[in-house]
Design an enzyme around this catalytic site. Structure first.
Site, PDB file in Angstrom:
ATOM      1  CE1 TYR A   1      53.976   1.933  43.536  1.00 39.76           C
ATOM      2  CE2 TYR A   1      54.410   3.899  42.258  1.00 39.76           C
ATOM      3  CZ  TYR A   1      54.750   2.623  42.653  1.00 39.76           C
ATOM      4  OH  TYR A   1      55.898   2.049  42.150  1.00 39.76           O
TER       5      TYR A   1
ATOM      6  CE  LYS B   1      53.634 -11.931  36.370  1.00 39.50           C
ATOM      7  NZ  LYS B   1      54.696 -12.586  35.585  1.00 39.50           N
TER       8      LYS B   1
ATOM      9  CG  ASP C   1      57.291 -11.613  33.473  1.00 39.02           C
ATOM     10  OD1 ASP C   1      56.410 -11.107  32.744  1.00 39.02           O
ATOM     11  OD2 ASP C   1      57.226 -12.782  33.891  1.00 39.02           O
TER      12      ASP C   1
ATOM     13  CG  ASP D   1      57.797   4.174  39.911  1.00 37.41           C
ATOM     14  OD1 ASP D   1      58.656   4.942  39.428  1.00 37.41           O
ATOM     15  OD2 ASP D   1      57.658   4.008  41.136  1.00 37.41           O
TER      16      ASP D   1
ATOM     17  CG  ASP E   1      63.175   5.205  37.288  1.00 37.01           C
ATOM     18  OD1 ASP E   1      62.732   6.235  36.734  1.00 37.01           O
ATOM     19  OD2 ASP E   1      63.469   5.164  38.497  1.00 37.01           O
TER      20      ASP E   1
END
Ligand code: NAD
Length: 361
Positions: A146, A195, A227, A251, A255
């Site tokens: 980001y 990852k 994942d 992020d 959520d």
């Protein structure tokens, strides 16, 4: 003792829910002999209306002069609000990114815990929920994808976009230390999510996290690919204590974890820098669809104020009193509309604030 609290009420339901959190804080001050001095700070849509920009230099200065900042939420309805006719860097959300950067708030803590009284709101099966779960997502907030360089350009006649995921070892080390320190006060387990089978940034992440772990021999460290983590949060959320992860993974996973509790109006958050300073806000947005109706759930903001007492002011006893009042109000069967279930008493935002105050011992 005296504490300076910057207060960003923000937009939508922000002013209503912050008013209730301040009501609770005032009661704590009275009960425990503290003094809380509040400074009003404009940010988001209301700052655009008043000053033409979502975040002014004065707002940043006022926030820096505070011991901590308590915030409601910012933003409006993207379809109807004139704020969203502005270029992205002038919209309400730019204020939030700006203040996080200006205050160097690199560590975002989002608890996702299920109260047994709200079990019905949880979309998971009873055998998965068991006695409930209590995880803390520790998300890196000022680096990664980001904040890396990005551009869109035409290459060989094709529009091509690039975003850069960049982390240096210091950025990884400081968030990892926060995660291990937090786990030390909880159930002593850190799950670092990356990852590393694909990304270089994740391989560096894993190496630095392992280095930091050597200073915390009592804490169990495990690594999990993102994942798999996304699956495990719905398959077996009870296995998690502190989940440590980079900005974009955090992020998405935070959520997901909040939806698994089923009650977004209950979830607090804290964003911390490397001093005691923090910005405390509910995990939900400004809910413009219900703004001004006195029906919003103020509990996430009240619990954010509790986190402020605990993490910025070291007032653990006072924070415990707020957390206990929240549990008690649920046990006594009071609910705002978003968490209402059969047999409970439905109350509005301001009444919920009063009920919490009555239960602070
Ligand atoms: P939202 O979280 O505001 O609302 C989603 C749904 O949950 C709505 O139906 C809303 O009524 C309900 N809800 C949220 N909080 C509630 C509460 N405390 N009590 C009862 N119901 C509640 O998400 P959204 O609708 O996607 O976003 C609305 C605005 O908020 C947008 O402008 C968005 O950019 C902004 N936003 C701000 C923040 C922030 O300030 N940190 C975070 C997320 C979204």
């Amino acid at each position: 003792m005296g504490y300076k609290i910057g207060v960003i009420k923000g937009d939508g339901i922000g002013p209503e829910i912050v008013t209730e959190a301040v009501k609770v804080l005032d009661h704590i001050a009275l009960k425990y002999g503290h003094q809380f001095d509040y400074t009003k700070i404009l940010m988001g849509g209301c700052s655009i209306d008043a000053c033409g920009v979502p975040l002014t230099e004065e707002a940043i200065t006022a926030a820096k002069a505070s011991d901590a900042v308590l915030m409601g939420s910012i933003g409006g309805d993207a379809k109807t609000s004139p704020w969203y006719q502005l270029p992205p860097e002038k919209r309400p959300e730019a204020g939030l990114l700006g203040i996080r950067k200006a205050l160097n708030l690199f560590a975002n803590l989002r608890p996702a815990n299920l109260y047994k009284e709200l079990k019905e709101a949880c979309p998971l099966r009873d055998d998965i929920i068991g006695d409930g779960f209590d995880m803390m997502i520790m998300r890196e907030l000022t680096g990664g994808l980001y904040f890396g360089a990005r551009k869109t350009e035409e290459i060989d006649g094709k529009m091509t976009a690039v975003d850069t995921l960049i982390y240096n070892e210091d950025e990884i080390r400081r968030i990892a230390i926060r995660a291990f320190d937090t786990a030390a006060k909880r159930r002593k387990k850190v799950t670092s999510v990356d990852k590393a089978n694909v990304l270089d940034s994740s391989r560096l992440w894993r190496k630095i996290v392992e280095e930091v772990a050597k200073d915390y021999p009592d804490i169990t460290l495990e690594h999990m690919l993102v994942d798999n983590a996304a699956m495990q949060i719905v398959k077996n959320p009870r296995q998690f204590d502190v989940i440590l992860t980079e900005n974009m993974f955090g992020d998405i996973l935070s959520d997901e974890a909040s939806m698994v509790t089923g009650s977004i109006g209950m979830l607090a958050s804290a964003s911390l820098n490397d001093s005691k300073f923090g910005l405390y806000e509910p995990s939900h947005g400004s809910a413009p669809d219900i703004a001004g109706q006195d029906i919003a759930n103020p509990i996430a903001t009240v619990l954010s104020a509790s986190m402020m007492l605990r993490y910025s002011f070291d007032l653990d006893k006072e924070a415990d009193a707020i957390d206990a009042a929240v549990k008690q109000v649920l046990t006594d069967g009071y609910r705002t509309g978003d968490i209402m279930s059969e047999g409970c008493t439905k109350v509005g935002c301001s009444r919920m604030g009063d009920l919490l105050v009555e239960r602070i011992r």
